[in-house]
Design a protein around this motif. Sequence first.
Motif, PDB file in Angstrom:
ATOM      1  N   ARG A  51       0.871  -1.178   0.000  1.00  0.00           N
ATOM      2  CA  ARG A  51       0.000   0.000   0.000  1.00  0.00           C
ATOM      3  C   ARG A  51       0.906   1.225   0.000  1.00  0.00           C
ATOM      4  O   ARG A  51       1.728   1.405   0.904  1.00  0.00           O
ATOM      5  CB  ARG A  51      -0.898   0.003   1.230  1.00  0.00           C
ATOM      6  CG  ARG A  51      -2.106  -0.875   1.092  1.00  0.00           C
ATOM      7  CD  ARG A  51      -3.162  -0.622   2.154  1.00  0.00           C
ATOM      8  NE  ARG A  51      -2.690   0.153   3.281  1.00  0.00           N
ATOM      9  CZ  ARG A  51      -2.670  -0.286   4.541  1.00  0.00           C
ATOM     10  NH1 ARG A  51      -3.097  -1.471   4.847  1.00  0.00           N
ATOM     11  NH2 ARG A  51      -2.223   0.487   5.507  1.00  0.00           N
ATOM     12  N   LEU A  52       0.764   2.023  -1.027  1.00  0.00           N
ATOM     13  CA  LEU A  52       1.586   3.229  -1.138  1.00  0.00           C
ATOM     14  C   LEU A  52       1.231   4.216  -0.035  1.00  0.00           C
ATOM     15  O   LEU A  52       0.082   4.272   0.426  1.00  0.00           O
ATOM     16  CB  LEU A  52       1.372   3.893  -2.496  1.00  0.00           C
ATOM     17  CG  LEU A  52       1.918   3.141  -3.707  1.00  0.00           C
ATOM     18  CD1 LEU A  52       1.387   3.752  -4.996  1.00  0.00           C
ATOM     19  CD2 LEU A  52       3.436   3.131  -3.694  1.00  0.00           C
ATOM     20  N   ASP A  53       2.209   4.999   0.366  1.00  0.00           N
ATOM     21  CA  ASP A  53       1.964   6.112   1.269  1.00  0.00           C
ATOM     22  C   ASP A  53       0.969   7.056   0.607  1.00  0.00           C
ATOM     23  O   ASP A  53       1.086   7.352  -0.595  1.00  0.00           O
ATOM     24  CB  ASP A  53       3.298   6.832   1.527  1.00  0.00           C
ATOM     25  CG  ASP A  53       3.099   8.201   2.113  1.00  0.00           C
ATOM     26  OD1 ASP A  53       2.670   8.285   3.268  1.00  0.00           O
ATOM     27  OD2 ASP A  53       3.350   9.184   1.383  1.00  0.00           O
ATOM     28  N   PRO A 127      10.708   3.623   3.580  1.00  0.00           N
ATOM     29  CA  PRO A 127      10.674   2.339   4.280  1.00  0.00           C
ATOM     30  C   PRO A 127       9.357   1.598   4.035  1.00  0.00           C
ATOM     31  O   PRO A 127       8.294   2.211   3.880  1.00  0.00           O
ATOM     32  CB  PRO A 127      10.790   2.731   5.754  1.00  0.00           C
ATOM     33  CG  PRO A 127      11.417   4.089   5.739  1.00  0.00           C
ATOM     34  CD  PRO A 127      10.903   4.745   4.487  1.00  0.00           C
ATOM     35  N   VAL A 128       9.454   0.281   4.015  1.00  0.00           N
ATOM     36  CA  VAL A 128       8.285  -0.592   3.875  1.00  0.00           C
ATOM     37  C   VAL A 128       8.178  -1.420   5.145  1.00  0.00           C
ATOM     38  O   VAL A 128       9.140  -2.088   5.536  1.00  0.00           O
ATOM     39  CB  VAL A 128       8.427  -1.524   2.649  1.00  0.00           C
ATOM     40  CG1 VAL A 128       7.246  -2.483   2.564  1.00  0.00           C
ATOM     41  CG2 VAL A 128       8.557  -0.705   1.370  1.00  0.00           C
ATOM     42  N   VAL A 133       3.921   1.190   2.729  1.00  0.00           N
ATOM     43  CA  VAL A 133       5.026   2.114   2.503  1.00  0.00           C
ATOM     44  C   VAL A 133       4.846   3.272   3.480  1.00  0.00           C
ATOM     45  O   VAL A 133       3.814   3.945   3.470  1.00  0.00           O
ATOM     46  CB  VAL A 133       5.071   2.610   1.040  1.00  0.00           C
ATOM     47  CG1 VAL A 133       6.232   3.577   0.853  1.00  0.00           C
ATOM     48  CG2 VAL A 133       5.178   1.442   0.072  1.00  0.00           C
ATOM     49  N   ALA A 134       5.826   3.449   4.347  1.00  0.00           N
ATOM     50  CA  ALA A 134       5.766   4.502   5.356  1.00  0.00           C
ATOM     51  C   ALA A 134       5.922   5.867   4.699  1.00  0.00           C
ATOM     52  O   ALA A 134       6.485   5.985   3.612  1.00  0.00           O
ATOM     53  CB  ALA A 134       6.862   4.286   6.395  1.00  0.00           C
ATOM     54  N   GLY A 135       5.459   6.893   5.362  1.00  0.00           N
ATOM     55  CA  GLY A 135       5.515   8.239   4.816  1.00  0.00           C
ATOM     56  C   GLY A 135       6.908   8.829   4.775  1.00  0.00           C
ATOM     57  O   GLY A 135       7.175   9.738   4.004  1.00  0.00           O
TER      58      GLY A 135
END
Length: 177
Positions: A51-53, A127-128, A133-135
Amino acid sequence: MIDWAPRIVELVRVKEQIARHDVDGIFPYTLPSVAAPPERLDAYEQGTGLRLDPGHRSFLAAADGWRAFFETQDLLSVEQLASGEHRDVFTAWIDSAPPQAREQGFSSATLLPIAVDFEMPFYAAMPVVDGQVAGQVLSLDPSGIIEAFDSFEAYFDAIIAYTHRKLTKFEAGTFGV
């Protein structure tokens, strides 16, 4: 959803002004790619299981990548996030990562490259964690983490600010001096 238009227009405007002063063509003047349709973003997430940021995803929905976004560094499109030369260059580099990155547990499995430079080892990655996917955006080079940004928006704004500083140097005739 973030309104990316003002930020994109600002960066295009500043890069255009630099291009007028950059008689040696050091920095390519390019425009962002056309927006990625929602179906392409959904297909990426479904195909990769990531899941994308939300901030990065909204940018891709406004501009699907940008060649020479930051000097000679390309901001990756949805297609390039999934595979291709940009991804391969980043993977080869991070898998032989600098000690600082390895010590922090970073690898091609824990970082999503979002910007890659073919001319020098300079990257931006997010980072994942557990398929999300983290912001945060990390700016990386062989020495390790150069800078960490709290969000994709903060990263983009920092690129605008850096590009403004570069323009000021070009206008003053002090760039490269």
